[in-house]
Design a protein around this motif. Sequence first.
Motif, mmCIF file in Angstrom:
data_model
loop_
_atom_site.group_PDB
_atom_site.id
_atom_site.type_symbol
_atom_site.label_atom_id
_atom_site.label_comp_id
_atom_site.label_asym_id
_atom_site.label_seq_id
_atom_site.Cartn_x
_atom_site.Cartn_y
_atom_site.Cartn_z
ATOM 1 N N ARG A 61 -13.567 -11.231 -15.255
ATOM 2 C CA ARG A 61 -13.129 -11.052 -13.874
ATOM 3 C C ARG A 61 -14.140 -10.223 -13.070
ATOM 4 O O ARG A 61 -14.380 -10.503 -11.900
ATOM 5 N N ARG A 62 -14.750 -9.215 -13.709
ATOM 6 C CA ARG A 62 -15.700 -8.372 -12.983
ATOM 7 C C ARG A 62 -16.945 -9.153 -12.582
ATOM 8 O O ARG A 62 -17.460 -8.996 -11.475
ATOM 9 N N HIS A 65 -16.045 -11.455 -9.674
ATOM 10 C CA HIS A 65 -15.884 -10.679 -8.439
ATOM 11 C C HIS A 65 -17.238 -10.277 -7.860
ATOM 12 O O HIS A 65 -17.483 -10.408 -6.656
ATOM 13 N N ARG A 69 -18.655 -11.744 -4.257
ATOM 14 C CA ARG A 69 -18.893 -10.792 -3.179
ATOM 15 C C ARG A 69 -20.374 -10.730 -2.794
ATOM 16 O O ARG A 69 -20.719 -10.517 -1.626
ATOM 17 N N ASP A 83 -12.265 -7.284 -1.305
ATOM 18 C CA ASP A 83 -11.678 -6.825 -2.568
ATOM 19 C C ASP A 83 -10.178 -7.072 -2.598
ATOM 20 O O ASP A 83 -9.628 -7.513 -3.616
ATOM 21 N N PHE A 86 -9.571 -10.863 -2.913
ATOM 22 C CA PHE A 86 -9.874 -11.334 -4.273
ATOM 23 C C PHE A 86 -8.748 -10.952 -5.234
ATOM 24 O O PHE A 86 -8.340 -11.757 -6.083
#
Length: 410
Positions: A61-62, A65, A69, A83, A86
């Motif tokens: 997930r990181r 993201h 972004r 953020d 998301f």
Amino acid sequence: MPADLGEAMALATAGEGAGGGALASNILAFGRLLRRTGVPVGPAETMAAMQALAFVEIGDRRQVHAALRGVMVHRRDQFEIFDQAFLLFWRDPEAGRNAAAMAMLDGFKEREKAPPASRRLAEALNQPKHPPTPPQPPEEKPPIEVALTVSDRERLQAMDFEAMSAAEIAAAKQEIRKLVLPLDAKPTRRFRHDPSGPATDLRATLRESLRTGGEVLSLERRRRVERPPPLVALCDISGSMSRYAQVLLHFLHAVTNDRDRVSSFLFGTRLTNVTRQLKSRDAEVAFEMVSHVVPDWSGGTRIGESLELFNKEWARRVLGQGAVVLLITDGLDREGAKGLAEATERLRHSCRRLVWLNPLLRWEGFQPRSQGIRAMLPHVDEFRPVHNLQSLRALVATLSGPQPARRLVA
């Protein structure tokens, strides 16, 4: 080509290398959600998002993201809303109802207020989806009656801010954001090199002669640098000016983000510098910050004390290099005319041009009967109305041209 069609074609091309299918549809829906919240996301960003996902681990997930972004957001002040979007969208695509419910619960709290990014995200997630309308059989077109009518836009230009509804105020704010204020450039003390300049640059000529053993072969020229002067706005936010101040604050925000060297101050019973708050690109975030630092909105008015405080603490900092001052107030002071004439006169001598914007001039039979108006009026360079979009456009045209000769005050 419509934006959605362009995005679909881009995702169809980029989705082949990153899984395609449902992932491409979700990226497209996520881009639409960001666009509804005010983040500028187009086909280029959605295509770059699909390409970026091909280089990260989809299950992490990181990494997803950070990849999204990095290619879909171009300004730091949009990180917060990205953020939140998301977190809600990729956890549950149907989380719009939950976010809207939480926003409604926050509306009942008096002390805790949801930030602007959360409100905009809840509205975007809860936006109803309109099903496509089935095709209608062709009908005969009714005859068109040609009559002399006034368009909504023309009517909005001449309508008083105080008489506008909530929808008309929102439309007026959109028009105000398009206004540009190019002040008339004035010469400064600095010079720059210019081969066709009117003055000879002796220092540069001697420096150039060192290359030829001290022999002067040509004369260097220079020209004085011209630069627009600083702009300082002093806006009254008392009870009699609250309706106009809410709209004019959008004008100050647009001007602050369009040009440099702009200083904005709000005053009611005290003076507050809101220059730093209005520099935020997002209008809602800027006004939220202003509301936290201004304690006397829609209260009383102490124009004389506020101007005197500005002259003592801020004049030397912001009124250099021939600044132009916009004084926005109706002139109705709770203290009468106590110290008002002296403070206005000192302010006029500290700037190059003092323009008083008064919404009371919307009345044709206006007479300066108030003590405060009579005390201030002899010490300003210009006295103009500011009550509708036409008056703002006239102000922009006036400040963009050369300054008229300054009259002497006895």
